[in-house]
Scaffold this motif. Sequence first.
Motif, PDB file in Angstrom:
ATOM      1  N   LYS A 127       6.912  -2.360  54.110  1.00  0.00           N
ATOM      2  CA  LYS A 127       7.346  -2.830  55.419  1.00  0.00           C
ATOM      3  C   LYS A 127       6.631  -2.070  56.541  1.00  0.00           C
ATOM      4  O   LYS A 127       6.118  -2.678  57.488  1.00  0.00           O
ATOM      5  CB  LYS A 127       8.862  -2.680  55.565  1.00  0.00           C
ATOM      6  CG  LYS A 127       9.404  -3.215  56.891  1.00  0.00           C
ATOM      7  CD  LYS A 127      10.906  -3.027  56.997  1.00  0.00           C
ATOM      8  CE  LYS A 127      11.656  -3.902  56.023  1.00  0.00           C
ATOM      9  NZ  LYS A 127      13.126  -3.823  56.230  1.00  0.00           N
ATOM     10  N   ASN A 128       6.579  -0.739  56.433  1.00  0.00           N
ATOM     11  CA  ASN A 128       5.909   0.048  57.470  1.00  0.00           C
ATOM     12  C   ASN A 128       4.408  -0.233  57.510  1.00  0.00           C
ATOM     13  O   ASN A 128       3.792  -0.178  58.578  1.00  0.00           O
ATOM     14  CB  ASN A 128       6.155   1.544  57.241  1.00  0.00           C
ATOM     15  CG  ASN A 128       7.561   1.955  57.633  1.00  0.00           C
ATOM     16  OD1 ASN A 128       8.167   1.352  58.505  1.00  0.00           O
ATOM     17  ND2 ASN A 128       8.090   2.971  56.986  1.00  0.00           N
ATOM     18  N   TYR A 129       3.836  -0.537  56.348  1.00  0.00           N
ATOM     19  CA  TYR A 129       2.408  -0.873  56.311  1.00  0.00           C
ATOM     20  C   TYR A 129       2.144  -2.171  57.071  1.00  0.00           C
ATOM     21  O   TYR A 129       1.180  -2.268  57.839  1.00  0.00           O
ATOM     22  CB  TYR A 129       1.945  -1.003  54.862  1.00  0.00           C
ATOM     23  CG  TYR A 129       0.509  -1.461  54.714  1.00  0.00           C
ATOM     24  CD1 TYR A 129      -0.547  -0.640  55.098  1.00  0.00           C
ATOM     25  CD2 TYR A 129       0.210  -2.715  54.192  1.00  0.00           C
ATOM     26  CE1 TYR A 129      -1.872  -1.063  54.964  1.00  0.00           C
ATOM     27  CE2 TYR A 129      -1.101  -3.142  54.055  1.00  0.00           C
ATOM     28  CZ  TYR A 129      -2.135  -2.308  54.440  1.00  0.00           C
ATOM     29  OH  TYR A 129      -3.430  -2.732  54.318  1.00  0.00           O
TER      30      TYR A 129
ATOM     31  N   ALA B 228       6.875  -2.652  71.491  1.00  0.00           N
ATOM     32  CA  ALA B 228       6.670  -2.827  70.049  1.00  0.00           C
ATOM     33  C   ALA B 228       7.143  -1.590  69.286  1.00  0.00           C
ATOM     34  O   ALA B 228       7.766  -1.692  68.220  1.00  0.00           O
ATOM     35  CB  ALA B 228       5.196  -3.103  69.752  1.00  0.00           C
TER      36      ALA B 228
ATOM     37  N   MET C  77       0.739   4.333  63.183  1.00  0.00           N
ATOM     38  CA  MET C  77       1.562   3.457  64.012  1.00  0.00           C
ATOM     39  C   MET C  77       1.892   4.119  65.351  1.00  0.00           C
ATOM     40  O   MET C  77       1.814   3.506  66.413  1.00  0.00           O
ATOM     41  CB  MET C  77       2.844   3.096  63.252  1.00  0.00           C
ATOM     42  CG  MET C  77       3.545   1.870  63.751  1.00  0.00           C
ATOM     43  SD  MET C  77       4.471   1.039  62.450  1.00  0.00           S
ATOM     44  CE  MET C  77       5.273   2.394  61.616  1.00  0.00           C
TER      45      MET C  77
ATOM     46  N   ILE D  80       0.298  -5.045  62.036  1.00  0.00           N
ATOM     47  CA  ILE D  80       0.639  -5.809  63.238  1.00  0.00           C
ATOM     48  C   ILE D  80       0.314  -4.997  64.487  1.00  0.00           C
ATOM     49  O   ILE D  80      -0.245  -5.516  65.471  1.00  0.00           O
ATOM     50  CB  ILE D  80       2.134  -6.205  63.220  1.00  0.00           C
ATOM     51  CG1 ILE D  80       2.404  -7.202  62.080  1.00  0.00           C
ATOM     52  CG2 ILE D  80       2.554  -6.812  64.557  1.00  0.00           C
ATOM     53  CD1 ILE D  80       3.872  -7.500  61.861  1.00  0.00           C
ATOM     54  N   ALA D  81       0.641  -3.693  64.459  1.00  0.00           N
ATOM     55  CA  ALA D  81       0.335  -2.819  65.588  1.00  0.00           C
ATOM     56  C   ALA D  81      -1.171  -2.761  65.823  1.00  0.00           C
ATOM     57  O   ALA D  81      -1.637  -2.757  66.973  1.00  0.00           O
ATOM     58  CB  ALA D  81       0.900  -1.417  65.340  1.00  0.00           C
TER      59      ALA D  81
ATOM     60  N   TYR E  20       4.002  -3.334  59.479  1.00  0.00           N
ATOM     61  CA  TYR E  20       4.158  -2.973  60.899  1.00  0.00           C
ATOM     62  C   TYR E  20       2.875  -2.342  61.444  1.00  0.00           C
ATOM     63  O   TYR E  20       2.467  -2.615  62.582  1.00  0.00           O
ATOM     64  CB  TYR E  20       5.316  -1.986  61.080  1.00  0.00           C
ATOM     65  CG  TYR E  20       6.699  -2.582  60.941  1.00  0.00           C
ATOM     66  CD1 TYR E  20       6.924  -3.941  61.153  1.00  0.00           C
ATOM     67  CD2 TYR E  20       7.781  -1.777  60.599  1.00  0.00           C
ATOM     68  CE1 TYR E  20       8.201  -4.479  61.022  1.00  0.00           C
ATOM     69  CE2 TYR E  20       9.065  -2.317  60.470  1.00  0.00           C
ATOM     70  CZ  TYR E  20       9.262  -3.661  60.687  1.00  0.00           C
ATOM     71  OH  TYR E  20      10.521  -4.193  60.555  1.00  0.00           O
ATOM     72  N   MET E  21       2.246  -1.479  60.633  1.00  0.00           N
ATOM     73  CA  MET E  21       1.020  -0.817  61.074  1.00  0.00           C
ATOM     74  C   MET E  21      -0.095  -1.834  61.299  1.00  0.00           C
ATOM     75  O   MET E  21      -0.847  -1.741  62.290  1.00  0.00           O
ATOM     76  CB  MET E  21       0.573   0.225  60.052  1.00  0.00           C
ATOM     77  CG  MET E  21      -0.622   1.063  60.496  1.00  0.00           C
ATOM     78  SD  MET E  21      -1.355   2.032  59.151  1.00  0.00           S
ATOM     79  CE  MET E  21      -2.278   0.762  58.276  1.00  0.00           C
TER      80      MET E  21
ATOM     81  N   GLY F 218      14.403  -0.756  64.147  1.00  0.00           N
ATOM     82  CA  GLY F 218      14.538  -1.229  62.767  1.00  0.00           C
ATOM     83  C   GLY F 218      14.631  -0.089  61.779  1.00  0.00           C
ATOM     84  O   GLY F 218      15.443  -0.117  60.847  1.00  0.00           O
TER      85      GLY F 218
ATOM     86  N   VAL G 242      10.107  -1.220  66.342  1.00  0.00           N
ATOM     87  CA  VAL G 242       9.883  -0.573  65.041  1.00  0.00           C
ATOM     88  C   VAL G 242      10.880   0.562  64.825  1.00  0.00           C
ATOM     89  O   VAL G 242      11.486   0.682  63.748  1.00  0.00           O
ATOM     90  CB  VAL G 242       8.435  -0.043  64.949  1.00  0.00           C
ATOM     91  CG1 VAL G 242       8.259   0.819  63.706  1.00  0.00           C
ATOM     92  CG2 VAL G 242       7.449  -1.196  64.936  1.00  0.00           C
TER      93      VAL G 242
END
Length: 319
Positions: free
Chosen positions: A102-104, A134, A252, A109-110, A106-107, A141, A138
């Motif tokens: 999930k964090n990957y 943004a 991120m 998308i960032a 997000y990274m 969440g 993150v």
Amino acid sequence: MMPWLYCGLGLVILLLAGDALVRGAVNLSLRLGVPALIVSLTIVAFGTSAPELLIAISAVMEGADGIAMGNVVGSNTANILLVLGVPAILMRLDTSKCATQKNYVYMLIASVLFIALAFVGVFTLWSGLILLAALAIVLGGAFREARAHRRNRNGNADATDDLEEIEEADPDMPFWRIGVYLVLGLVGLPLGADLLVDNATIIARMYGISETVIGLTLVAIGTSLPELATTVMAALRRQADVALGNVIGSNMFNLLAIIGVATFVGPISVDPEFLRFDLWVMLAASLLIFPFVFFKMDITRRWGGLLTGLYVLYLWVLL
């Protein structure tokens, strides 16, 4: 030689001051009753990015936008190719238990959001507000997920477990020592940032190198040293999740927080070279770790050598 020595001194001051600020802020928060969960999600995360943030702010104030941008883009590239590559050469990283998908995402998308805003040609206050919004999404969440995880843990878990996850936490630290850490951090960070940025700019002019290249190389590698040290220790302890999580989280924050906050000082112009080459190298490096995150492929010594070799090649092209 003096500008190089002052650059090194500024970097050392930055790293030590950043560590002091994190220690002071974490322990002050805990002494004032702020939950360890909130401390780990906010103060530690922001504190470890303080050197990059102060460099970006100082660079914008000095009119050295290339150093501000180069620090962020170069650090993200170094974090993946160098900070994951070198530890993997020392010790194979077993990613089978890593839950960083999930964090990957997000990274990634960032990264895309950052590149899209860069194509405007300048990061304005509005660009910064978009990046910070943004980041808030993150963090919100992550905070909700951490709270849910904490509630679902068995009854034996308590606040002590949370404290153990924060290396800087010492619930018995006296207030005078906390004060010393905070003062050292708050004084040292701007001093180190000014020394590093001023002398990096001098070096760029002396050797006819652009500020952008200095930001992408000297400054970026220097500010990636804490992540490299953390990841090497995680690899030696066979904690691949810490190594991978450290890199993804740091990247991120670099993308969303550093430039986002720096735009409050002034607009940050984007060198066309970033749009032609460096931003795409950063994105390609981010995509390289896709199989390690989603297919649980181990980062072997061979992969570590490849990642490190690609970073050396990138530096050679830059210089």
